[in-house]
Design a protein around this motif. Structure first.
Motif, PDB file in Angstrom:
ATOM      1  N   LEU A 348     -42.561  77.361  33.317  1.00 33.98           N
ATOM      2  CA  LEU A 348     -42.354  77.047  34.738  1.00 33.98           C
ATOM      3  C   LEU A 348     -41.416  78.067  35.383  1.00 33.98           C
ATOM      4  O   LEU A 348     -41.649  78.518  36.519  1.00 33.98           O
ATOM      5  CB  LEU A 348     -41.766  75.646  34.878  1.00 33.98           C
ATOM      6  N   PHE A 349     -40.368  78.453  34.662  1.00 28.05           N
ATOM      7  CA  PHE A 349     -39.430  79.450  35.179  1.00 28.05           C
ATOM      8  C   PHE A 349     -40.130  80.783  35.426  1.00 28.05           C
ATOM      9  O   PHE A 349     -39.931  81.433  36.466  1.00 28.05           O
ATOM     10  CB  PHE A 349     -38.274  79.625  34.194  1.00 28.05           C
ATOM     11  N   LEU A 350     -40.977  81.201  34.488  1.00 26.65           N
ATOM     12  CA  LEU A 350     -41.703  82.465  34.636  1.00 26.65           C
ATOM     13  C   LEU A 350     -42.647  82.423  35.836  1.00 26.65           C
ATOM     14  O   LEU A 350     -42.755  83.412  36.590  1.00 26.65           O
ATOM     15  CB  LEU A 350     -42.486  82.766  33.356  1.00 26.65           C
ATOM     16  N   LEU A 351     -43.335  81.311  36.018  1.00 25.27           N
ATOM     17  CA  LEU A 351     -44.254  81.188  37.144  1.00 25.27           C
ATOM     18  C   LEU A 351     -43.506  81.273  38.474  1.00 25.27           C
ATOM     19  O   LEU A 351     -43.952  81.939  39.421  1.00 25.27           O
ATOM     20  CB  LEU A 351     -45.010  79.871  37.051  1.00 25.27           C
ATOM     21  N   ILE A 352     -42.358  80.596  38.549  1.00 18.58           N
ATOM     22  CA  ILE A 352     -41.567  80.627  39.784  1.00 18.58           C
ATOM     23  C   ILE A 352     -41.067  82.033  40.071  1.00 18.58           C
ATOM     24  O   ILE A 352     -41.174  82.542  41.199  1.00 18.58           O
ATOM     25  CB  ILE A 352     -40.389  79.637  39.682  1.00 18.58           C
ATOM     26  N   ILE A 353     -40.515  82.697  39.044  1.00 21.66           N
ATOM     27  CA  ILE A 353     -39.974  84.044  39.243  1.00 21.66           C
ATOM     28  C   ILE A 353     -41.066  85.006  39.685  1.00 21.66           C
ATOM     29  O   ILE A 353     -40.855  85.840  40.577  1.00 21.66           O
ATOM     30  CB  ILE A 353     -39.304  84.548  37.946  1.00 21.66           C
ATOM     31  N   TRP A 354     -42.265  84.873  39.084  1.00 20.99           N
ATOM     32  CA  TRP A 354     -43.329  85.820  39.435  1.00 20.99           C
ATOM     33  C   TRP A 354     -43.865  85.557  40.839  1.00 20.99           C
ATOM     34  O   TRP A 354     -43.883  86.449  41.684  1.00 20.99           O
ATOM     35  CB  TRP A 354     -44.466  85.772  38.420  1.00 20.99           C
ATOM     36  N   PHE A 355     -44.305  84.358  41.111  1.00 21.03           N
ATOM     37  CA  PHE A 355     -44.984  84.080  42.373  1.00 21.03           C
ATOM     38  C   PHE A 355     -44.035  84.016  43.558  1.00 21.03           C
ATOM     39  O   PHE A 355     -44.409  84.359  44.675  1.00 21.03           O
ATOM     40  CB  PHE A 355     -45.775  82.772  42.264  1.00 21.03           C
ATOM     41  N   GLN A 356     -42.805  83.571  43.311  1.00 19.48           N
ATOM     42  CA  GLN A 356     -41.886  83.394  44.427  1.00 19.48           C
ATOM     43  C   GLN A 356     -41.065  84.649  44.709  1.00 19.48           C
ATOM     44  O   GLN A 356     -40.639  84.879  45.843  1.00 19.48           O
ATOM     45  CB  GLN A 356     -40.950  82.217  44.145  1.00 19.48           C
ATOM     46  N   TYR A 357     -40.838  85.493  43.695  1.00 20.07           N
ATOM     47  CA  TYR A 357     -39.941  86.632  43.879  1.00 20.07           C
ATOM     48  C   TYR A 357     -40.620  87.974  43.584  1.00 20.07           C
ATOM     49  O   TYR A 357     -40.646  88.860  44.435  1.00 20.07           O
ATOM     50  CB  TYR A 357     -38.709  86.482  42.959  1.00 20.07           C
ATOM     51  N   THR A 358     -41.169  88.116  42.376  1.00 24.66           N
ATOM     52  CA  THR A 358     -41.641  89.435  41.945  1.00 24.66           C
ATOM     53  C   THR A 358     -42.867  89.887  42.722  1.00 24.66           C
ATOM     54  O   THR A 358     -42.912  91.015  43.240  1.00 24.66           O
ATOM     55  CB  THR A 358     -41.952  89.414  40.439  1.00 24.66           C
ATOM     56  N   GLU A 359     -43.898  89.045  42.807  1.00 24.49           N
ATOM     57  CA  GLU A 359     -45.143  89.457  43.459  1.00 24.49           C
ATOM     58  C   GLU A 359     -44.949  89.815  44.935  1.00 24.49           C
ATOM     59  O   GLU A 359     -45.393  90.901  45.358  1.00 24.49           O
ATOM     60  CB  GLU A 359     -46.189  88.363  43.303  1.00 24.49           C
ATOM     61  N   PRO A 360     -44.286  88.975  45.761  1.00 23.45           N
ATOM     62  CA  PRO A 360     -44.079  89.396  47.165  1.00 23.45           C
ATOM     63  C   PRO A 360     -43.216  90.645  47.290  1.00 23.45           C
ATOM     64  O   PRO A 360     -43.447  91.468  48.178  1.00 23.45           O
ATOM     65  CB  PRO A 360     -43.401  88.183  47.814  1.00 23.45           C
ATOM     66  N   LEU A 361     -42.237  90.811  46.388  1.00 25.20           N
ATOM     67  CA  LEU A 361     -41.386  92.005  46.445  1.00 25.20           C
ATOM     68  C   LEU A 361     -42.197  93.264  46.153  1.00 25.20           C
ATOM     69  O   LEU A 361     -42.064  94.285  46.847  1.00 25.20           O
ATOM     70  CB  LEU A 361     -40.244  91.858  45.436  1.00 25.20           C
ATOM     71  N   VAL A 362     -43.066  93.188  45.123  1.00 24.39           N
ATOM     72  CA  VAL A 362     -43.873  94.362  44.766  1.00 24.39           C
ATOM     73  C   VAL A 362     -44.886  94.674  45.877  1.00 24.39           C
ATOM     74  O   VAL A 362     -45.105  95.846  46.225  1.00 24.39           O
ATOM     75  CB  VAL A 362     -44.592  94.126  43.421  1.00 24.39           C
ATOM     76  N   GLU A 363     -45.484  93.662  46.463  1.00 21.44           N
ATOM     77  CA  GLU A 363     -46.459  93.893  47.530  1.00 21.44           C
ATOM     78  C   GLU A 363     -45.786  94.487  48.773  1.00 21.44           C
ATOM     79  O   GLU A 363     -46.343  95.394  49.413  1.00 21.44           O
ATOM     80  CB  GLU A 363     -47.168  92.590  47.872  1.00 21.44           C
ATOM     81  N   ASN A 364     -44.592  94.012  49.103  1.00 19.61           N
ATOM     82  CA  ASN A 364     -43.853  94.593  50.239  1.00 19.61           C
ATOM     83  C   ASN A 364     -43.455  96.034  49.955  1.00 19.61           C
ATOM     84  O   ASN A 364     -43.472  96.888  50.848  1.00 19.61           O
ATOM     85  CB  ASN A 364     -42.612  93.765  50.547  1.00 19.61           C
ATOM     86  N   THR A 365     -43.089  96.305  48.718  1.00 15.85           N
ATOM     87  CA  THR A 365     -42.736  97.675  48.332  1.00 15.85           C
ATOM     88  C   THR A 365     -43.946  98.591  48.450  1.00 15.85           C
ATOM     89  O   THR A 365     -43.842  99.745  48.889  1.00 15.85           O
ATOM     90  CB  THR A 365     -42.207  97.701  46.888  1.00 15.85           C
TER      91      THR A 365
END
Length: 550
Positions: A348-365
């Motif tokens: 659950l922690f991994l899913l939250i970190i990826w979808f809530q933080y990592t993926e939008p950050l990488v797409e914005n970058t």
């Protein structure tokens, strides 16, 4: 009433009277207490002798109304005092208790702080270093900072965790590439056992057996990779991880049993001779435990194949096949439930970190660098990605090696659970790769490094080949999961081999073997530079492939 036992610890100007007191039994005297001593008076004005409270400790017997003062050094009796009533006894008890409080005081001549050679605690040469309080402060700072980031992220993006619910199309098994790939892997695993059946029970030519094994292992890599193209990269990554585990286990099974087959043939040739088999096998070829097993099954070599043991090896948290494994006595149910709960929370922690933080950050970058590709923007986004990336990496490590492998080991009663060592304290990259993933490390040593040495290669060349295999494996899993062909993971892995050689020479030259600088450099290069760059590179290629709008 007083009885004297040890006059040497008494202060008196009349030793002859003390000698008489030692010989006699209890005699009546008057007592007077001061801060430092108990005075025994022959009459109201004349002190017979004194006892220093600092030199003795009391033993109180309220039933017999006696207080015995004994020496602090050897606990021998000094004097015994018998009271006629509790009132007199309470008088002496009061002063003894007061003295206990008074002795906490230390005068300037007693308290001497500068008494020996010592180092400051923060110095590296200090023998006592405990930074638990600083660690607690760092944790609180991280928590406070990340609570702020959580609010900031939620205000900016809202709740994105709903993206975790992918749409699976599993109506028909033939129409699902993931299920097709899993079916191929099952066929490959059954074929691996069938090939050994041909060797041990049908005595097929070893050359044909080798060709069958190579073909089966190659298909394990090629077919699933071909079938999963077009599936979700997250599912592809999981499937390819499973596929590579199957690939490594099949190699270990084939390699081990090929050697087993030839050693059994040697045993058959020398078994009739009345000489110990130890004379025909070196310890580096077969250890004593395996030699006894081979000798036992030499006359009927087909018995060495055990399908149940083969299935146990496939499920066990190891990549190296053995004829026997250490087992525990029982399954600890409570311990197992705790690990399962931990594993669920890690996922659950991994899913939250990826979808809530990592993926939008990488797409914005991706959007920012497409419009204005500057070094400052890249550096800023690398630092922003470094934190969630580090959390994901540590969570992946904990979930896989501490939770999942231990859950599997507990269910199978697999005893050897040293899946990793203290890689977080490593001083260089060589230590890290040697300590962080022991199942893969043992497989590489056993099936790549040692065969290279056996063929006559040097240790340096053998290590380079090990890194070449590891680099190809990392590149294959990453590139195949997103369906693009890149070489950055391969270059990043393989380039570490010459870098580690230079690092070792530099450590010897600058005498940094025991320095923490190497550990800091490891964390910096691995978590704040290397991994974030790889995420950007491969995710950007994936976005380009699917035509992500800018």
């Amino acid at each position: 009433m007083i009885k004297v036992y040890n006059p040497e610890l008494l202060i008196s100007d009349a030793q002859d009277k003390l000698t008489q007191l030692v010989r006699d039994d209890f005699k009546p005297f008057i007592l007077r207490c001061e801060q430092h001593k108990l005075c025994v008076l022959e009459n109201e004005n004349l002190i017979l002798f004194s006892v220093l409270f600092d030199k003795c400790q009391p033993i109180i017997d309220e039933a017999l109304l006696t207080i015995t003062l004994v020496s602090q050094k050897n606990e021998s009796k000094i004097i015994a005092i018998k009271f006629a009533d509790k009132k007199g006894m309470s008088y002496l008890q009061h002063y003894i208790n007061s003295r206990k409080t008074y002795t906490k005081y230390m005068g300037p001549l007693a308290y001497q702080p500068v008494r020996k050679e010592r180092t400051s605690l923060l110095s590296t040469e200090s023998p006592e270093q405990n930074f638990r309080g600083i660690l607690n402060l760092a944790i609180l700072i991280l928590i406070a900072n990340h609570i702020r980031l959580i609010f900031e992220n939620f205000q900016k993006y809202g709740l994105l965790i709903t993206n975790v619910f992918w749409k699976f199309e599993m109506v028909q098994i033939n129409g699902n590439p993931i299920m097709q790939a899993l079916l191929v892997l099952i066929i490959n695993l059954l074929s691996g056992f069938g090939i050994q059946y041909l060797q041990f029970k049908r005595d097929f030519n070893p050359r044909f057996i080798r060709i069958f094994n190579i073909t089966n292992i190659a298909l394990t890599i090629i077919l699933p990779c071909y079938l999963i193209q077009g599936s979700h990269p997250g599912l592809n990554l999981i499937l390819l991880g499973v596929q590579f585990i199957v690939f490594m286990k099949l190699i270990s099974y084939a390699h081990f049993l090929r050697n087993t087959y030839f050693y059994i043939q040697r045993i058959k040739q020398v078994q009739n001779k009345k000489v110990s088999l130890d004379n025909f096998f070196a310890e580096y070829e077969v250890n004593g435990e395996n030699l006894k097993i081979l000798e036992k099954y030499a006359q009927n070599q087909s018995r060495i194949l055990d399908f149940q043991h083969y299935l146990y090896f496939l499920a066990a948290p190891t990549l190296c096949f053995q004829l026997s494994y250490l087992r525990t006595n029982s399954i600890r149910k409570v311990w197992l439930i705790k690990r399962i709960i931990e594993y669920i929370f890690v996922i659950l922690f991994l899913l939250i970190i990826w979808f809530q933080y990592t993926e939008p950050l990488v797409e914005n970058t991706y959007k920012m660098l497409t419009k204005a590709p500057t070094l400052m923007v890249l550096a800023d986004r690398l630092l922003k990605l470094a934190i969630p990336n580090t959390y994901m990496w540590i969570a992946l490590f904990y979930g896989q090696f501490q939770c999942f492998l231990n859950i599997t080991a507990e269910l199978l009663r697999f005893a050897d659970r040293e899946f990793y060592k203290d890689w977080w304290n490593c001083k260089n990259l060589e230590e890290y790769w040697r300590l962080w993933n022991l199942p893969v490390h043992h497989w590489l040593v056993r099936h790549i490094y040692f065969p290279c040495l056996k063929s006559g290669m040097s240790r340096t060349t053998s290590n380079l080949i090990v890194f070449l295999v590891s680099a190809l494996g990392h590149e294959y899993i990453v590139s195949a999961s997103i369906g693009v062909i890149e070489a950055w993971a391969f270059v990043g892995m393989f380039a570490q081999a010459p870098f580690m050689l230079m690092q070792k020479k530099l450590e010897k030259l600058l005498k940094l073997q025991d320095s923490q600088l190497g550990n800091l450099m490891f964390w910096m290069t691995f978590c704040f530079i290397g991994q974030p760059i790889m995420i950007f590179v491969y995710y950007f290629r994936y976005l380009e492939k699917i035509g992500h709008p800018i």
